[in-house]
Design an enzyme around this catalytic site. Sequence first.
Site, PDB file in Angstrom:
ATOM      1  N   SER A  86      81.657 -54.722 -29.918  1.00  0.00           N
ATOM      2  CA  SER A  86      80.947 -55.056 -31.158  1.00  0.00           C
ATOM      3  C   SER A  86      80.899 -53.855 -32.114  1.00  0.00           C
ATOM      4  O   SER A  86      80.519 -54.014 -33.271  1.00  0.00           O
ATOM      5  CB  SER A  86      79.531 -55.543 -30.853  1.00  0.00           C
ATOM      6  OG  SER A  86      78.794 -54.540 -30.200  1.00  0.00           O
ATOM      7  N   HIS A  87      81.269 -52.662 -31.637  1.00  0.00           N
ATOM      8  CA  HIS A  87      81.250 -51.496 -32.522  1.00  0.00           C
ATOM      9  C   HIS A  87      82.590 -50.775 -32.569  1.00  0.00           C
ATOM     10  O   HIS A  87      82.657 -49.617 -32.972  1.00  0.00           O
ATOM     11  CB  HIS A  87      80.108 -50.545 -32.141  1.00  0.00           C
ATOM     12  CG  HIS A  87      78.784 -51.116 -32.534  1.00  0.00           C
ATOM     13  ND1 HIS A  87      78.134 -52.042 -31.756  1.00  0.00           N
ATOM     14  CD2 HIS A  87      78.023 -50.951 -33.633  1.00  0.00           C
ATOM     15  CE1 HIS A  87      77.010 -52.408 -32.355  1.00  0.00           C
ATOM     16  NE2 HIS A  87      76.925 -51.778 -33.495  1.00  0.00           N
ATOM     17  N   GLU A 119      76.454 -58.411 -31.815  1.00  0.00           N
ATOM     18  CA  GLU A 119      76.623 -59.416 -30.754  1.00  0.00           C
ATOM     19  C   GLU A 119      76.449 -60.819 -31.336  1.00  0.00           C
ATOM     20  O   GLU A 119      77.146 -61.761 -30.949  1.00  0.00           O
ATOM     21  CB  GLU A 119      75.586 -59.199 -29.640  1.00  0.00           C
ATOM     22  CG  GLU A 119      75.679 -57.854 -28.933  1.00  0.00           C
ATOM     23  CD  GLU A 119      76.992 -57.665 -28.176  1.00  0.00           C
ATOM     24  OE1 GLU A 119      77.654 -58.673 -27.875  1.00  0.00           O
ATOM     25  OE2 GLU A 119      77.355 -56.504 -27.921  1.00  0.00           O
TER      26      GLU A 119
HETATM   27  P1  NDP Z   1      72.738 -53.673 -24.807  1.00  0.00           P
HETATM   28  O1  NDP Z   1      71.554 -54.528 -24.588  1.00  0.00           O
HETATM   29  O2  NDP Z   1      74.076 -54.275 -24.623  1.00  0.00           O
HETATM   30  O3  NDP Z   1      72.680 -52.406 -23.860  1.00  0.00           O
HETATM   31  C1  NDP Z   1      71.609 -51.494 -23.980  1.00  0.00           C
HETATM   32  C2  NDP Z   1      71.736 -50.399 -22.959  1.00  0.00           C
HETATM   33  O4  NDP Z   1      71.319 -50.951 -21.705  1.00  0.00           O
HETATM   34  C3  NDP Z   1      73.146 -49.869 -22.760  1.00  0.00           C
HETATM   35  O5  NDP Z   1      73.122 -48.489 -22.676  1.00  0.00           O
HETATM   36  C4  NDP Z   1      73.587 -50.521 -21.456  1.00  0.00           C
HETATM   37  O6  NDP Z   1      74.476 -49.723 -20.709  1.00  0.00           O
HETATM   38  C5  NDP Z   1      72.277 -50.644 -20.716  1.00  0.00           C
HETATM   39  N1  NDP Z   1      72.279 -51.714 -19.735  1.00  0.00           N
HETATM   40  C6  NDP Z   1      72.720 -52.983 -19.917  1.00  0.00           C
HETATM   41  N2  NDP Z   1      72.543 -53.691 -18.782  1.00  0.00           N
HETATM   42  C7  NDP Z   1      71.989 -52.827 -17.878  1.00  0.00           C
HETATM   43  C8  NDP Z   1      71.562 -52.965 -16.529  1.00  0.00           C
HETATM   44  N3  NDP Z   1      71.687 -54.099 -15.870  1.00  0.00           N
HETATM   45  N4  NDP Z   1      71.048 -51.882 -15.931  1.00  0.00           N
HETATM   46  C9  NDP Z   1      70.919 -50.713 -16.579  1.00  0.00           C
HETATM   47  N5  NDP Z   1      71.298 -50.527 -17.850  1.00  0.00           N
HETATM   48  C10 NDP Z   1      71.821 -51.585 -18.495  1.00  0.00           C
HETATM   49  O7  NDP Z   1      72.643 -52.984 -26.248  1.00  0.00           O
HETATM   50  P2  NDP Z   1      72.260 -53.634 -27.640  1.00  0.00           P
HETATM   51  O8  NDP Z   1      72.814 -55.003 -27.688  1.00  0.00           O
HETATM   52  O9  NDP Z   1      70.815 -53.449 -27.888  1.00  0.00           O
HETATM   53  O10 NDP Z   1      73.070 -52.695 -28.633  1.00  0.00           O
HETATM   54  C11 NDP Z   1      74.497 -52.719 -28.589  1.00  0.00           C
HETATM   55  C12 NDP Z   1      75.052 -51.605 -29.420  1.00  0.00           C
HETATM   56  O11 NDP Z   1      74.766 -51.804 -30.792  1.00  0.00           O
HETATM   57  C13 NDP Z   1      74.516 -50.218 -29.095  1.00  0.00           C
HETATM   58  O12 NDP Z   1      75.629 -49.372 -28.937  1.00  0.00           O
HETATM   59  C14 NDP Z   1      73.709 -49.808 -30.313  1.00  0.00           C
HETATM   60  O13 NDP Z   1      73.738 -48.424 -30.569  1.00  0.00           O
HETATM   61  C15 NDP Z   1      74.441 -50.549 -31.393  1.00  0.00           C
HETATM   62  N6  NDP Z   1      73.604 -50.785 -32.574  1.00  0.00           N
HETATM   63  C16 NDP Z   1      73.880 -50.114 -33.734  1.00  0.00           C
HETATM   64  C17 NDP Z   1      73.144 -50.331 -34.872  1.00  0.00           C
HETATM   65  C18 NDP Z   1      73.382 -49.561 -36.140  1.00  0.00           C
HETATM   66  O14 NDP Z   1      72.656 -49.758 -37.122  1.00  0.00           O
HETATM   67  N7  NDP Z   1      74.364 -48.685 -36.193  1.00  0.00           N
HETATM   68  C19 NDP Z   1      72.064 -51.319 -34.886  1.00  0.00           C
HETATM   69  C20 NDP Z   1      71.811 -51.912 -33.598  1.00  0.00           C
HETATM   70  C21 NDP Z   1      72.578 -51.676 -32.485  1.00  0.00           C
HETATM   71  P3  NDP Z   1      76.019 -50.170 -20.532  1.00  0.00           P
HETATM   72  O15 NDP Z   1      76.665 -49.876 -21.845  1.00  0.00           O
HETATM   73  O16 NDP Z   1      76.494 -49.322 -19.402  1.00  0.00           O
HETATM   74  O17 NDP Z   1      76.020 -51.643 -20.201  1.00  0.00           O
END
Ligand code: NDP
Length: 338
Positions: free
Chosen positions: A48-49, A189
Amino acid sequence: MTQFTVHSTLDAIFDLTVGALMASGANRENAEAVAEVVWKAERDGCLSHGIFRVPGYCDALKANAVNGSAAPKVIDQAPGIVRVDAENGLAPLAMKIGRPALIEKAKSQGIATLGIANSAHFAALWPDVEPLADAGLVAMNFVNSRAFVAAAGGKRAVFGTNPMAFAVPRPGKPPMVFDQASSASARGEIMLAARDGHTVPEGLGLGPDGQPTTDPAAILKGVQLPFGGYKGGAIAMMVEILAACVTGADTSLEGEAAYTGHGGPSAAGNLVIAIDPSKFGNDRFLERVETMFESMLADEGVRLPGDRRLVNRKQTPESGVHTDKALYDKVVAIRDGG
Ligand code: NDP
C-alpha cells in the site's frame, strides 16, 4: 477476478519511480529520495506504500500541490531541536536531510527531536526511523495528514490517519521497527480494497450517511474511525498535537481545507524523537530488550512487529516484485509523458 501482474526487479521499480516523478516535475534529488522509500516498501512487501502511491505523488506534482524542487532547510533551533522547513515538498527528502543532525544531537545529549513542517508525507513511516535504530537510537515518529478520521464517537473527519512509528536497536540483528496508523486501518488499505472490489472488515469507517459500512468506496467518501474506540481516538489526537501543533505545520483540518483535489496531504507535519539509551547510565539496555523479546516469543502465537517485513526483505531480492498490471502500465505511461 483475474488479476494480471508484471514481474520486475526492485531496481527496475526504483528507476521507473524516478522516471515517473521526474516526468511529473520533481527534480532528481526529490525523485530519488521518494524512490528510495518506494523501493524499501516493495522490498518489504508493504504494497500500500510502494509503487501503488506513485500515481498520487505524480498527480500532486503535476498539479503543483507539492513542490518537486523543494530544497528542505535545516534549522539548528536549540541544543535538542532540529527543525526542517520542507518547503511544501515530499517528506522523504526533508527526512533524509534532517536526520544526520538529529542523530548527532541525540548522541551528544541523550535525546533530541526533529520537527518537520510543510511536508507531504504519503509513505510508510518505518523507513523514517529504521536508520535511527541502525545508529543505536530508540526512535519514534508521528505524522499528521488531511482530515479523514473522526474523533471517537464522532461522524466528522477531524484527524488524519495520523500514523506513528517506533524503532529499537538490537545486537547483531535488524532493529525492531513498527509503524501503524491511529485509524482502524491505513487509508491505503481501504483504497486497495476499493480498487480490487473487496469489502473491508466492520469497524473501519462510516459511509457518507454516517452509518457503519464494509464498503471501502463508501468509507472513502465518508469517514474512517480511530482504532480501539476512545483509546485510539486519544492517540490520534495526540499524534495531531505532536506532528502539527508542536512543529507549526498545518493540522489535518487545515490540510483538508487547503486541499486542491490532487495528490495527498500537504503542509503537514512530522515529529521524530530520538533517544540514546547508552546515555542513561545503564549499559544493559540491549541485553534487557532481548530478554524481554525472548519472554514474549516464548508464548506460542506471538511475533515481533515488523518481522513480516524482515521475512519479505530476505525473499524479494530473489523473487522480484509483482505489480498489478494496470498500475504498472499507468506508471509507465506517466514516465513516458502520459
Ligand atoms: P498494520 O495494521 O498493517 O500493521 C501495524 C504494525 O503491526 C506493523 O508494524 C506490523 O508489522 C505489526 N503487526 C501486524 N500484525 C502483527 C501481529 N500479529 N503481531 C505483531 N505485530 C503485528 O498497519 P496500518 O494498516 O496501521 O498502517 C500501514 C502502513 O501505512 C504503515 O506503514 C503506516 O506507516 C502507513 N501509513 C502512512 C500514513 C501517512 O500519512 N504517510 C498514514 C497512515 C498509515 P508487520 O509489518 O511485520 O506485519
